[in-house]
Design an enzyme around this catalytic site. Structure first.
Site, PDB file in Angstrom:
ATOM      1  N   LEU A  62       3.188  -3.312 -13.387  1.00  0.00           N
ATOM      2  CA  LEU A  62       4.464  -2.605 -13.196  1.00  0.00           C
ATOM      3  C   LEU A  62       5.067  -2.146 -14.524  1.00  0.00           C
ATOM      4  O   LEU A  62       5.985  -1.326 -14.540  1.00  0.00           O
ATOM      5  CB  LEU A  62       5.471  -3.501 -12.467  1.00  0.00           C
ATOM      6  N   TYR A  65      13.801 -16.836 -10.510  1.00  0.00           N
ATOM      7  CA  TYR A  65      13.138 -16.001  -9.501  1.00  0.00           C
ATOM      8  C   TYR A  65      14.168 -15.469  -8.483  1.00  0.00           C
ATOM      9  O   TYR A  65      14.238 -14.248  -8.233  1.00  0.00           O
ATOM     10  CB  TYR A  65      12.050 -16.836  -8.806  1.00  0.00           C
ATOM     11  N   LYS A 122      15.769 -11.557  -7.617  1.00  0.00           N
ATOM     12  CA  LYS A 122      15.856 -10.908  -6.301  1.00  0.00           C
ATOM     13  C   LYS A 122      17.296 -10.426  -6.046  1.00  0.00           C
ATOM     14  O   LYS A 122      17.514  -9.366  -5.460  1.00  0.00           O
ATOM     15  CB  LYS A 122      15.392 -11.862  -5.205  1.00  0.00           C
TER      16      LYS A 122
HETATM   17  P1  NAI Z   1       1.883 -13.109  -4.148  1.00  0.00           P
HETATM   18  O1  NAI Z   1       2.185 -13.854  -5.390  1.00  0.00           O
HETATM   19  O2  NAI Z   1       0.790 -13.607  -3.264  1.00  0.00           O
HETATM   20  O3  NAI Z   1       1.578 -11.586  -4.482  1.00  0.00           O
HETATM   21  C1  NAI Z   1       2.272 -10.890  -5.492  1.00  0.00           C
HETATM   22  C2  NAI Z   1       1.343  -9.835  -6.024  1.00  0.00           C
HETATM   23  O4  NAI Z   1       2.033  -9.119  -7.045  1.00  0.00           O
HETATM   24  C3  NAI Z   1       0.064 -10.415  -6.666  1.00  0.00           C
HETATM   25  O5  NAI Z   1      -1.078  -9.830  -6.080  1.00  0.00           O
HETATM   26  C4  NAI Z   1       0.177 -10.066  -8.146  1.00  0.00           C
HETATM   27  O6  NAI Z   1      -1.057  -9.715  -8.734  1.00  0.00           O
HETATM   28  C5  NAI Z   1       1.127  -8.871  -8.100  1.00  0.00           C
HETATM   29  N1  NAI Z   1       1.890  -8.768  -9.341  1.00  0.00           N
HETATM   30  C6  NAI Z   1       2.599  -9.723  -9.970  1.00  0.00           C
HETATM   31  N2  NAI Z   1       3.149  -9.256 -11.085  1.00  0.00           N
HETATM   32  C7  NAI Z   1       2.781  -7.946 -11.173  1.00  0.00           C
HETATM   33  C8  NAI Z   1       3.022  -6.933 -12.109  1.00  0.00           C
HETATM   34  N3  NAI Z   1       3.776  -7.154 -13.191  1.00  0.00           N
HETATM   35  N4  NAI Z   1       2.482  -5.715 -11.894  1.00  0.00           N
HETATM   36  C9  NAI Z   1       1.717  -5.478 -10.794  1.00  0.00           C
HETATM   37  N5  NAI Z   1       1.440  -6.406  -9.872  1.00  0.00           N
HETATM   38  C10 NAI Z   1       1.971  -7.639 -10.052  1.00  0.00           C
HETATM   39  O7  NAI Z   1       3.259 -13.023  -3.343  1.00  0.00           O
HETATM   40  P2  NAI Z   1       3.492 -12.849  -1.778  1.00  0.00           P
HETATM   41  O8  NAI Z   1       3.685 -14.172  -1.174  1.00  0.00           O
HETATM   42  O9  NAI Z   1       2.491 -11.922  -1.224  1.00  0.00           O
HETATM   43  O10 NAI Z   1       4.914 -12.136  -1.796  1.00  0.00           O
HETATM   44  C11 NAI Z   1       5.034 -10.737  -1.909  1.00  0.00           C
HETATM   45  C12 NAI Z   1       6.469 -10.401  -2.278  1.00  0.00           C
HETATM   46  O11 NAI Z   1       7.348 -10.929  -1.287  1.00  0.00           O
HETATM   47  C13 NAI Z   1       6.909 -10.978  -3.607  1.00  0.00           C
HETATM   48  O12 NAI Z   1       7.761 -10.039  -4.236  1.00  0.00           O
HETATM   49  C14 NAI Z   1       7.690 -12.210  -3.225  1.00  0.00           C
HETATM   50  O13 NAI Z   1       8.685 -12.510  -4.176  1.00  0.00           O
HETATM   51  C15 NAI Z   1       8.294 -11.778  -1.895  1.00  0.00           C
HETATM   52  N6  NAI Z   1       8.561 -12.896  -1.008  1.00  0.00           N
HETATM   53  C16 NAI Z   1       7.509 -13.571  -0.442  1.00  0.00           C
HETATM   54  C17 NAI Z   1       7.752 -14.599   0.439  1.00  0.00           C
HETATM   55  C18 NAI Z   1       6.648 -15.283   1.167  1.00  0.00           C
HETATM   56  O14 NAI Z   1       6.941 -16.069   2.062  1.00  0.00           O
HETATM   57  N7  NAI Z   1       5.390 -15.043   0.884  1.00  0.00           N
HETATM   58  C19 NAI Z   1       9.126 -15.044   0.728  1.00  0.00           C
HETATM   59  C20 NAI Z   1      10.140 -14.266   0.053  1.00  0.00           C
HETATM   60  C21 NAI Z   1       9.857 -13.230  -0.764  1.00  0.00           C
HETATM   61  C1  15L Z   2       9.516 -17.161  -1.591  1.00  0.00           C
HETATM   62  O1  15L Z   2      10.305 -16.352  -2.060  1.00  0.00           O
HETATM   63  C2  15L Z   2       8.150 -17.341  -2.164  1.00  0.00           C
HETATM   64  O2  15L Z   2       7.646 -16.141  -2.694  1.00  0.00           O
HETATM   65  C3  15L Z   2       7.160 -17.879  -1.140  1.00  0.00           C
HETATM   66  O3  15L Z   2       5.965 -18.292  -1.817  1.00  0.00           O
HETATM   67  C4  15L Z   2       7.752 -19.055  -0.352  1.00  0.00           C
HETATM   68  O4  15L Z   2       7.912 -20.127  -1.191  1.00  0.00           O
HETATM   69  C5  15L Z   2       9.070 -18.657   0.276  1.00  0.00           C
HETATM   70  O5  15L Z   2       9.936 -18.023  -0.653  1.00  0.00           O
HETATM   71  C6  15L Z   2       9.839 -19.821   0.915  1.00  0.00           C
HETATM   72  O6  15L Z   2      11.038 -19.912   0.729  1.00  0.00           O
HETATM   73  O7  15L Z   2       9.214 -20.603   1.646  1.00  0.00           O
END
Ligand code: NAI
Ligand code: 15L
Length: 269
Positions: A50, A138, A142
């Site tokens: 990014l 973190y 957000k």
């Molecule tokens: P993840 O950690 O599995 O995936 C994040 C992706 O972003 C990774 O593939 C990583 O390579 C890429 N990334 C990180 N920094 C980067 C950069 N500087 N430039 C380009 N790519 C970059 O996370 P997940 O679980 O898939 O979450 C996706 C989004 O949703 C995140 O923004 C996370 O904060 C948000 N989120 C996720 C939750 C969940 O339950 N999985 C809950 C709340 C929010």
């Molecule tokens: C998030 O924001 C994280 O990205 C995810 O890995 C989970 O921890 C989720 O929140 C959660 O609250 O369970």
């Protein structure tokens, strides 16, 4: 027949990105994939950080909308969070503005309001306009992201739906997650609603399934046309048998953000 809408999916190599690569095309989208991590078996994804404004400018060219998932998804040192989630997000919005992209679906998080006490039995659901109470750097990033989205709507007319995702994984794995779980299918339904609803300006929604034990108010999500189909309760007997019910005296169970408020999981890279 009109061409399918092109959606840039950032974070496409990650957990939710991988799930959405599988599910969103069924809604008629053509996905353009972006991630700093290469995606196994996919040769036409954009592999870039990014921080790379030129790569971002090219990636957003000609897209109808962006689903922005890329970034640090756990707690990390402030400097790392700033680079990926604050400067990186600004770079994304600048690219969107410059290329005339009208709509962003932004992966915000429950951790923007993580220090909000969790509702107990009989308490009202937490509304989207509850004061921000980030539980980590973190979560703070957000909260910043939601404000940046508001600025780009007010100043530049770029629309955003900020989705405060609960926990989006195949299945809930903790008793807390029974309240905050967003099933992959409901996540795709919610993103589709956020991509297609009219006149969203900047709208903040919680992202969860229709969980029996839900903690927050889904009405702003439903107003976009989101109709969740799943409920985590089918996993409750097993999880409660293993872990017990949430304990009012356990600080890990006191707030929406759960363990992020006490001992946050760390970004490993
Ligand atoms: P993840 O950690 O599995 O995936 C994040 C992706 O972003 C990774 O593939 C990583 O390579 C890429 N990334 C990180 N920094 C980067 C950069 N500087 N430039 C380009 N790519 C970059 O996370 P997940 O679980 O898939 O979450 C996706 C989004 O949703 C995140 O923004 C996370 O904060 C948000 N989120 C996720 C939750 C969940 O339950 N999985 C809950 C709340 C929010
Ligand atoms: C998030 O924001 C994280 O990205 C995810 O890995 C989970 O921890 C989720 O929140 C959660 O609250 O369970």
């Amino acid at each position: 027949m009109p061409a399918p809408p092109i959606v840039l999916l950032t974070g496409a190599a990650g957990g939710i990105g991988t799930l959405m690569r599988g599910l969103l095309p069924a809604y008629g989208y053509e996905l353009r994939l972006f991630d700093a991590t290469p995606i196994e078996g996919v040769s036409d994804a954009v592999t870039a950080d990014l921080a790379d404004t030129e790569a971002l400018r090219e990636a957003v060219q000609g897209v109808d909308a962006i689903v922005h998932l890329a970034g640090i998804s756990l707690e990390a040192p402030f400097e790392k969070i700033v680079r990926a989630n604050i400067e990186g997000l600004h770079n994304l919005y600048e690219a969107a503005r410059a290329q005339g992209v009208r709509r962003v679906v932004y992966a915000s998080s429950n951790h923007a309001v993580g220090f909000t006490p969790r509702p107990r039995e009989g308490d009202p659901l937490i509304p989207v306009d509850t004061p921000r109470r980030p539980d980590t750097f973190y979560g703070l990033s957000k909260a910043f992201g939601e404000d940046l989205a508001q600025l780009y709507w007010d100043r530049h007319g770029v629309e955003t739906v900020s989705v405060r995702i609960g926990s989006c994984f195949m299945e809930p794995t903790s008793v807390r997650m029974l309240s905050v779980w967003l099933s992959p299918g409901d996540c795709a339904r919610l993103f589709h609603a956020a991509l297609t609803a009219e006149d969203v300006g900047h709208t903040v929604v919680y992202g969860s399934s229709a969980n029996t034990r839900l903690w927050w108010d889904l009405s702003t999500a439903r107003a976009l046309g989101y109709e969740p189909q799943d409920d985590s309760e089918q996993y409750a007997d097993k999880l409660v048998a293993e872990q017990g019910e949430l304990d009012p005296d356990n600080p890990d169970h006191a707030h929406l953000g759960g363990r992020f408020c006490t001992d946050p999981p760390q970004w490993p890279y």
